[in-house]
Each structure stands twice: as structure tokens, then as C-alpha cells.
Design a protein around this motif. Structure first.
Motif, mmCIF file in Angstrom:
data_model
loop_
_atom_site.group_PDB
_atom_site.id
_atom_site.type_symbol
_atom_site.label_atom_id
_atom_site.label_comp_id
_atom_site.label_asym_id
_atom_site.label_seq_id
_atom_site.Cartn_x
_atom_site.Cartn_y
_atom_site.Cartn_z
ATOM 1 N N LEU A 329 0.823 -1.202 0.000
ATOM 2 C CA LEU A 329 0.000 0.000 0.000
ATOM 3 C C LEU A 329 0.862 1.259 0.000
ATOM 4 O O LEU A 329 0.500 2.278 -0.603
ATOM 5 N N ARG A 330 2.009 1.179 0.656
ATOM 6 C CA ARG A 330 2.936 2.310 0.636
ATOM 7 C C ARG A 330 3.427 2.581 -0.782
ATOM 8 O O ARG A 330 3.462 3.725 -1.239
ATOM 9 N N ALA A 331 3.789 1.511 -1.492
ATOM 10 C CA ALA A 331 4.257 1.670 -2.875
ATOM 11 C C ALA A 331 3.134 2.177 -3.772
ATOM 12 O O ALA A 331 3.343 3.046 -4.622
ATOM 13 N N GLN A 332 1.934 1.637 -3.560
ATOM 14 C CA GLN A 332 0.789 2.083 -4.363
ATOM 15 C C GLN A 332 0.488 3.552 -4.083
ATOM 16 O O GLN A 332 0.191 4.325 -5.008
ATOM 17 N N GLY A 333 0.568 3.951 -2.828
ATOM 18 C CA GLY A 333 0.356 5.354 -2.488
ATOM 19 C C GLY A 333 1.392 6.241 -3.135
ATOM 20 O O GLY A 333 1.084 7.349 -3.598
ATOM 21 N N ALA A 334 2.661 5.797 -3.166
ATOM 22 C CA ALA A 334 3.718 6.569 -3.813
ATOM 23 C C ALA A 334 3.438 6.735 -5.304
ATOM 24 O O ALA A 334 3.655 7.804 -5.884
ATOM 25 N N LEU A 335 2.956 5.674 -5.937
ATOM 26 C CA LEU A 335 2.599 5.765 -7.356
ATOM 27 C C LEU A 335 1.482 6.770 -7.567
ATOM 28 O O LEU A 335 1.529 7.600 -8.491
ATOM 29 N N PHE A 336 0.485 6.749 -6.693
ATOM 30 C CA PHE A 336 -0.618 7.710 -6.811
ATOM 31 C C PHE A 336 -0.148 9.136 -6.495
ATOM 32 O O PHE A 336 -0.684 10.105 -7.036
ATOM 33 N N ASN A 337 0.867 9.273 -5.609
ATOM 34 C CA ASN A 337 1.471 10.596 -5.388
ATOM 35 C C ASN A 337 1.997 11.153 -6.703
ATOM 36 O O ASN A 337 1.760 12.322 -7.060
ATOM 37 N N ALA A 338 2.731 10.303 -7.435
ATOM 38 C CA ALA A 338 3.311 10.729 -8.711
ATOM 39 C C ALA A 338 2.217 11.074 -9.720
ATOM 40 O O ALA A 338 2.319 12.065 -10.459
ATOM 41 N N LEU A 339 1.169 10.267 -9.745
ATOM 42 C CA LEU A 339 0.071 10.531 -10.677
ATOM 43 C C LEU A 339 -0.655 11.827 -10.316
ATOM 44 O O LEU A 339 -1.112 12.559 -11.204
ATOM 45 N N ALA A 340 -0.750 12.142 -9.018
ATOM 46 C CA ALA A 340 -1.382 13.400 -8.598
ATOM 47 C C ALA A 340 -0.577 14.599 -9.086
ATOM 48 O O ALA A 340 -1.138 15.601 -9.550
ATOM 49 N N ILE A 341 0.762 14.501 -8.995
ATOM 50 C CA ILE A 341 1.609 15.586 -9.495
ATOM 51 C C ILE A 341 1.470 15.716 -11.004
ATOM 52 O O ILE A 341 1.389 16.827 -11.546
ATOM 53 N N ALA A 342 1.436 14.574 -11.706
ATOM 54 C CA ALA A 342 1.254 14.599 -13.158
ATOM 55 C C ALA A 342 -0.108 15.200 -13.518
ATOM 56 O O ALA A 342 -0.225 15.976 -14.483
ATOM 57 N N LEU A 343 -1.124 14.866 -12.743
ATOM 58 C CA LEU A 343 -2.455 15.411 -12.990
ATOM 59 C C LEU A 343 -2.468 16.918 -12.790
ATOM 60 O O LEU A 343 -3.113 17.655 -13.558
ATOM 61 N N PHE A 344 -1.739 17.399 -11.782
ATOM 62 C CA PHE A 344 -1.676 18.847 -11.573
ATOM 63 C C PHE A 344 -0.974 19.537 -12.733
ATOM 64 O O PHE A 344 -1.409 20.599 -13.189
#
Length: 369
Positions: A329-344
């Protein structure tokens, strides 16, 4: 080619490379490698230099660009150019050259801030100079081979004090209680003391640094204008939501930083509640105002800006809360962190195109928000 165009293109390339490589390296650190570059040597270097790429190569260069625009002197551009090239040197496996370039860039940055303070003596410009000195100190320690325990507090102090100075400037017309500004200066002095002590006595320095982060969060929540503008509409409310949510993450980071110094397993929470929860929230909140001032390209405001903000906070909750008990879940959260920055980033580009389509190719004329 026009030298200004060439310099602008080079800086954009350096900033983009720092951000993308920093994100890719961060993902590799939690076990996620990009399929197209899984065996690339630069990716391993990016993982090892994740903090330097994000805080110096990306943020340091961007902040230096903003300050060079404000200073309006050709020499000021040596700061972002040096830090940007330093990031490329890290990726090219030249860490010693990178460290020297970071020292050069931050040294020029200190000089620029000294001259800006002489031109505009004020509390916020004094804090901006203090933040520049913090960056320079961290880079000198890096060049001398100091550990991350000694270097990271100075790099974070650079970014945290920069944000505090910007908030002080943007709320300078507010009425505050007597002693509020003195309290802020005392809190930031404790932050610097904690950073300095971290190299000599990591336990005491870390506790002090974390306590200062918590105190700064309390100061911002108590005195920042965001407490009022959150009841407004449109862009003002969005900025306030970004700021207030970031201040909560700042407090969480402070507690986690102190716990880490005491030997508890909260390092990922400390680093990323501060780096993502606080600092990236500040970037998202200020970008609709700062980007037009620096790039002369206006953004069309819309409620769609809330999407990447929500994605960032939800992914952080997954990474730092659930991820504390489950590495997947930590790794998945990190991936979603990156996707959130890309989305911004995609949201900002879309907002610029939407403004251009609605208003035509006019350009912003102001240099400051």
C-alpha cells in the motif's frame, strides 16, 4: 538563436529532467520501476539522488528563476542555471561536479537575496535571505560529504522558510496580535537551530527541528489569511484549502520528524508529509498566481484544480497511514502521489490553453502577484 530563448529552453529542460527523474527515482525506492527504463543507469542514480533532484534540482531551480525574474539582472540567472546543470550532473554520474554546482548556484542565490534585501528592506525579504543561506549551508555540507541527517534539515529549512516568507509577504496588510511576527521569527530561529544541531547531535537536533515544524504549523493556522479566504469563492477559496491542508501536514511532519529522531519508524511520514503534504500543497495553491507572474502565461481558473489536490491528499493518506503497516500500500500510495503531481501539471497546461482559447494570445504584464 536568441540567448534568452536558449537560456529559457535550457532551464525548462533542467527543471523537467529534475522533476521527472526525481519522481522516477522516488518510485524506484519503493520498488516501482518504469518499464521503459528499468535497467537504465540514470534511474539508479535518480533513486540515490532523489532528495537532491527534487529539493535542489527542481525546487531550488524554480525558486531561483522566480527570484531572478524579480531581481531583473542577468547575473541572477547563474543561480538557476547552476542548480539545473547540477541535477543533470547527478544523472550523468558526476556527483562531485553536481555538489560544486549546487554550491555555486546557491552562493549566487544568497548574493541575489542580499541585494534584494538592500533594495527592499522588509521582514519577508530578510526571511528569503535566511532561506537562501539555509540552502547554501546544506549544499556546502553535501559537498563536504556530510550525511543526509545533516543535509536534509537545511534543504527542508530552505523550502519551509521560503514558504513562510511568501505567506508573510502576502498577508502583510493583515492585522495581527502584538508579537505575532516576533513569534514567527523565533520559531524559524528554532528551525535553523534544529537543522544545525542535527549534524552534531542528531537526536536533540531532530526533536528540536520537529518541534519547530509543529510550532510553525500552529502559527500559520492561527495567523495566515487563509483562515478568512477559505470562506470566499473561486480561486481564493482554492488557495486557502491548499494552504490550510498543507499546514495540517506540516504538523504531522513535525511530530513524525521528532519521533524519527527518537528512534521510531516514522521517517517516510516525516519526509513525505513535509515534502509532499506541505510543500507540494503550497505549490498547488500558489501556482495559479506565481506561474502567470513568472512565465507571463495566464491560467483559466476552474474547480477542476481541486482534482489533483484531492488526489494528492488521498494518496498521501494511503501511503503514510495504511502504508505504515503494508509496504504494498505504501508503494501504491507513492505511485498515486506521482500521478497526482502529473495530474496537476496536466491541469495547469489545460488551464493555460483554456485561457488562451477564451481570451486570445494576450500575455500577463505584471511580474508579481
Amino acid at each position: 538563436m536568441n540567448p534568452r530563448v536558449a537560456l529559457g529552453g535550457a532551464l525548462v529542460a533542467c527543471v523537467a529532467a529534475s522533476l521527472l527523474a526525481g519522481i522516477a527515482g522516488g518510485l524506484l525506492r519503493v520498488g516501482i520501476a518504469l518499464p521503459v527504463a528499468a535497467d537504465a543507469p540514470w534511474l539508479t542514480r535518480a533513486a540515490l539522488s532523489h532528495a537532491a533532484l527534487m529539493m535542489c534540482g527542481f525546487m531550488g531551480t524554480v525558486i531561483s528563476i522566480e527570484r531572478a525574474v524579480a531581481f531583473k539582472h542577468a547575473g541572477a540567472w547563474l543561480a538557476p542555471l547552476s542548480s539545473g546543470l547540477a541535477a543533470l550532473a547527478l544523472l550523468a554520474d558526476a556527483p562531485q561536479l553536481a555538489a560544486l554546482l549546487f554550491v555555486l548556484g546557491s552562493g549566487v542565490f544568497v548574493t541575489v537575496n542580499v541585494l534584494l534585501l538592500r533594495k527592499q528592506p522588509a521582514a519577508h525579504t530578510a526571511l528569503l535571505l535566511a532561506s537562501a543561506v539555509a540552502w547554501f549551508t546544506g549544499n556546502v555540507l553535501l559537498a563536504l560529504g556530510a550525511s543526509s541527517t545533516a543535509v536534509l534539515p537545511w534543504w527542508f529549512a530552505f523550502l519551509v522558510v521560503t514558504i513562510a516568507a511568501e505567506r508573510l509577504e502576502m498577508t502583510r496588510l493583515m492585522r495581527r496580535r502584538p508579537g505575532a511576527q516576533l513569534a514567527l521569527h523565533l520559531v524559524l530561529a528554532l528551525l535553523a537551530w534544529g537543522a544545525a544541531l542535527s549534524a552534531l547531535a542528531p537526536r536533540a537536533g531532530g526533536v528540536l527541528f520537529g518541534a519547530a515544524l509543529c510550532a510553525l504549523s500552529g502559527w500559520l493556522l492561527a495567523f495566515d489569511i487563509a483562515r478568512r479566504t477559505v470562506r470566499a469563492e473561486g480561486l481564493s477559496r482554492y488557495m486557502a484549502v491548499c494552504l490550510l491542508s498543507g499546514y495540517v501536514w506540516l504538523a504531522i511532519a513535525g511530530v513524525a520528524w521528532a519521533c524519527t529522531a527518537l528512534g521510531l519508524g516514522a521517517r517516510d511520514i516525516a519526509l513525505h508529509a513535509l515534502g509532499l503534504g506541505f510543500i507540494v500543497s503550497m505549490i498547488m495553491g500558489h501556482a495559479p498566481v506565481i506561474l502567470p507572474a513568472v512565465t507571463r502565461v495566464k491560467l483559466q481558473w476552474g474547480n477542476f484544480f481541486y482534482l489533483p489536490l484531492a488526489a494528492l491528499h488521498l494518496s498521501l493518506i494511503e501511503r503514510l497511514a495504511a502504508g505504515s503497516f503494508n509496504f504494498q500500500l505504501r508503494a501504491q500510495g507513492a505511485l498515486f502521489n506521482a500521478l497526482a503531481i502529473a495530474l496537476f501539471a496536466a491541469t495547469a497546461v489545460g488551464a493555460a490553453l483554456a485561457w488562451r482559447q477564451r481570451h486570445g494570445p494576450r500575455r500577463v504584464t505584471s511580474t508579481r502577484p
